[in-house]
Design a protein around this motif. Structure first.
Motif, PDB file in Angstrom:
ATOM      1  N   GLY B 216      -1.694 -15.270  16.142  1.00 25.33           N
ATOM      2  CA  GLY B 216      -2.722 -16.193  16.604  1.00 25.33           C
ATOM      3  C   GLY B 216      -4.135 -15.642  16.518  1.00 25.33           C
ATOM      4  O   GLY B 216      -5.108 -16.358  16.761  1.00 25.33           O
ATOM      5  N   ASP B 217      -4.281 -14.368  16.165  1.00 28.41           N
ATOM      6  CA  ASP B 217      -5.602 -13.731  16.101  1.00 28.41           C
ATOM      7  C   ASP B 217      -6.206 -13.737  14.707  1.00 28.41           C
ATOM      8  O   ASP B 217      -7.254 -13.127  14.484  1.00 28.41           O
ATOM      9  CB  ASP B 217      -5.500 -12.265  16.569  1.00 28.41           C
ATOM     10  CG  ASP B 217      -5.026 -12.137  18.000  1.00 28.41           C
ATOM     11  OD1 ASP B 217      -4.182 -11.254  18.275  1.00 28.41           O
ATOM     12  OD2 ASP B 217      -5.494 -12.923  18.848  1.00 28.41           O
ATOM     13  N   LEU B 218      -5.564 -14.411  13.763  1.00 29.52           N
ATOM     14  CA  LEU B 218      -6.024 -14.316  12.375  1.00 29.52           C
ATOM     15  C   LEU B 218      -7.484 -14.731  12.195  1.00 29.52           C
ATOM     16  O   LEU B 218      -8.230 -14.097  11.454  1.00 29.52           O
ATOM     17  CB  LEU B 218      -5.144 -15.167  11.461  1.00 29.52           C
ATOM     18  CG  LEU B 218      -5.370 -14.943   9.960  1.00 29.52           C
ATOM     19  CD1 LEU B 218      -4.904 -13.557   9.532  1.00 29.52           C
ATOM     20  CD2 LEU B 218      -4.649 -16.016   9.133  1.00 29.52           C
ATOM     21  N   PHE B 219      -7.872 -15.816  12.874  1.00 35.36           N
ATOM     22  CA  PHE B 219      -9.214 -16.373  12.659  1.00 35.36           C
ATOM     23  C   PHE B 219     -10.202 -16.066  13.777  1.00 35.36           C
ATOM     24  O   PHE B 219     -11.358 -16.480  13.711  1.00 35.36           O
ATOM     25  CB  PHE B 219      -9.124 -17.900  12.557  1.00 35.36           C
ATOM     26  CG  PHE B 219      -8.305 -18.396  11.403  1.00 35.36           C
ATOM     27  CD1 PHE B 219      -7.137 -19.133  11.621  1.00 35.36           C
ATOM     28  CD2 PHE B 219      -8.698 -18.149  10.095  1.00 35.36           C
ATOM     29  CE1 PHE B 219      -6.390 -19.611  10.553  1.00 35.36           C
ATOM     30  CE2 PHE B 219      -7.948 -18.629   9.026  1.00 35.36           C
ATOM     31  CZ  PHE B 219      -6.785 -19.356   9.254  1.00 35.36           C
ATOM     32  N   THR B 220      -9.720 -15.382  14.830  1.00 33.82           N
ATOM     33  CA  THR B 220     -10.511 -15.321  16.055  1.00 33.82           C
ATOM     34  C   THR B 220     -11.543 -14.207  16.164  1.00 33.82           C
ATOM     35  O   THR B 220     -12.117 -14.006  17.225  1.00 33.82           O
ATOM     36  CB  THR B 220      -9.577 -15.222  17.284  1.00 33.82           C
ATOM     37  OG1 THR B 220      -8.775 -14.051  17.126  1.00 33.82           O
ATOM     38  CG2 THR B 220      -8.681 -16.432  17.398  1.00 33.82           C
ATOM     39  N   GLY B 221     -11.756 -13.486  15.066  1.00 27.46           N
ATOM     40  CA  GLY B 221     -12.822 -12.496  15.098  1.00 27.46           C
ATOM     41  C   GLY B 221     -12.560 -11.241  15.890  1.00 27.46           C
ATOM     42  O   GLY B 221     -13.487 -10.511  16.226  1.00 27.46           O
TER      43      GLY B 221
END
Lengths: 313, 313
Positions: B216-221
């Motif tokens: 879930g952290d792929l896009f979260t910077g």
């Protein structure tokens, strides 16, 4: 039918759990009751606040102990048999409830299932199945999404069988299309394990194996059952779930993207054990808990685990 | 600066390639030229139609042969040295061009790089890096996204170093945060390889290792460099790219989701070799080709591969 729910498991327990149970109780079918398991002293105030004693379809069962999120699963279960998780499995094993659900320590839920109701005879590795919404409607079952980080090819092939039976009886899909998550469509593509699993899946005559699919096919309705190892499955499933939060952060609202929200399914079943066990995210909200209970009811009605046992006999 | 482009590689070649080159040529910096490599008889009509001979910053180089998408990479390269891919690498190796890009046979591009410009001394396994847009802006570098389906822990640890240098010089990020894609935040989580890689990454003093991240952290910077094996990387990267098409199918339009569209980046660099090589999706559109060329220019300017060689020396 009785659905046991762990009141103590999860980051927002017991409040979120009790609220979710109240939401579910308001819409339960006539023959269904919820058995809420928790430490009396902790949940008493909540149960009184919600007037649970006045709700006909909720029973309270006291459990002395609690297994914390960071405890070692096996140690915790042997040292705390009277934890809400321990008690839940006891009730399930004794047939006093037909399903047990928890947003608590996932490892403890998995080990607890293996110790109490045990793996179905012939199952190599029980696994966790994730339900993935499909663009054209309905769901695909992805397994494993986290119980087994490393899988041997034969374990993956068996996930195909298990997932196929589950999809057939829980979602009413006849001849579910079973695909292997891979990095190319050709047979010889992928990791060593994926290549070997592909060959084994081709030989499982009882399933409708349609070959490899790729990461971009997760939501596109090409498969009803998606086979993968727990490491790939977990990373992909969580990325898929994040679609909802990414959309929300971008101010987008959409019915399909709402379905990728973990709350909308509520939980993931442990498959390959002799009973209905559903686990939920630690962060589960009341809505997630409510939907987890709904999934449990559906699973009890489908009698999926009995069908899985028959298929593997 | 000269950027070589394979006119023959890709599902919609040469038309899409030539169109993309024309689009890029219209916006090229003064000191940059594109070297379009292809079979004269095939692209002649196109080059005439687009008036390429009149465009100052495009040169044409003839290549007799073509490596098809389904050909075995190593065989094809040795049997077809005068293919557009073979000629492209020849020009790159001789220093006649500073980058080579293709939407053709990925395996042939990878093997071609290894044969011609070779792996940087000390690199265990060259890899393909995927650029992943981040919600707050900018990009994270994920590697490997497909060259090495199975990776040993030390290979993953080295991806962390390679990715860190790339992020520093190509994106100007000082002390890039390097994370390991995993299935839990705790150190001991994950597959056997991930657990071992985690320990090795902790010991690489030259990088800023921030620990595990989840799907879930792929896009979260949260990370600038995301380390993973090629199997996990490929499935996740393709799932991430699909966000754009899912949104489109739902009738949603959004600037961030547009960035997840593979066309918007255009290509993925092969890192760990002695030169600038960019590969693109077989389905590349003219826009993707144009953007791939833009990425190549940026990479040449950053001189990333020289910096990577220095870091590993």
């Amino acid at each position: 039918m009785k659905i046991a729910v762990d009141a103590m498991g999860g980051d927002f327990a017991p409040d979120a759990i009790v609220e979710g149970v109240m939401m579910a109780a308001a819409e339960l079918p006539e023959n269904v009751a919820i058995v809420l398991i928790g430490k009396q002293s902790v949940i008493q105030e909540l149960t009184q606040k919600h007037g649970i004693h006045t709700v006909a379809n909720i029973e309270l069962v006291h459990a002395d102990d609690v297994i914390e999120m960071d405890e070692h699963p096996t140690k915790a279960l042997s040292q705390k048999p009277n934890s809400s998780i321990g008690v839940g499995f006891k009730l399930l094993k004794e047939g006093q409830v037909q399903a047990f659900c928890s947003a608590g320590n996932t490892g403890a839920m998995h080990v607890g299932a293996l110790f109490s109701i045990k793996a179905i005879h012939g199952v190599l590795r029980p696994c966790i199945a994730g339900l993935v919404p499909q663009l054209a409607g309905g769901y695909a079952v992805m397994l494993d999404i986290g119980a087994n980080a490393d899988c041997k090819p034969e374990v993956l092939a068996q996930f195909g069988e298990i997932g196929s039976v589950y999809a057939q009886y829980t979602f009413g899909i006849s001849q579910p299309r079973v695909a292997l998550m891979n990095i190319g469509t050709e047979d010889q593509k992928g990791s060593l394990v994926a290549q070997a699993a592909h060959q084994l899946l081709k030989e499982v005559y009882k399933i409708n194996f349609i070959g490899n699919i790729e990461g971009g096919d997760l939501f596109t309705g090409v498969a009803d059952v998606i086979v993968t190892d727990g490491f790939t499955g977990n990373t992909m499933f969580k990325l898929g779930e994040s679609f909802y939060s990414v959309a929300k952060q971008r101010g987008l609202s959409d019915e399909f993207l709402d379905k990728t929200n973990y709350e909308s399914i509520g939980g993931s079943p442990i498959l390959g054990v002799n009973g209905n066990v559903i686990i939920a995210h630690g962060i589960s909200s009341p809505l997630a808990i409510k939907n987890m209970i709904g999934l449990a009811i559906r699973q009890v009605e489908s009698d999926a685990y009995t069908k899985i046992a028959q298929a593997l006999a």
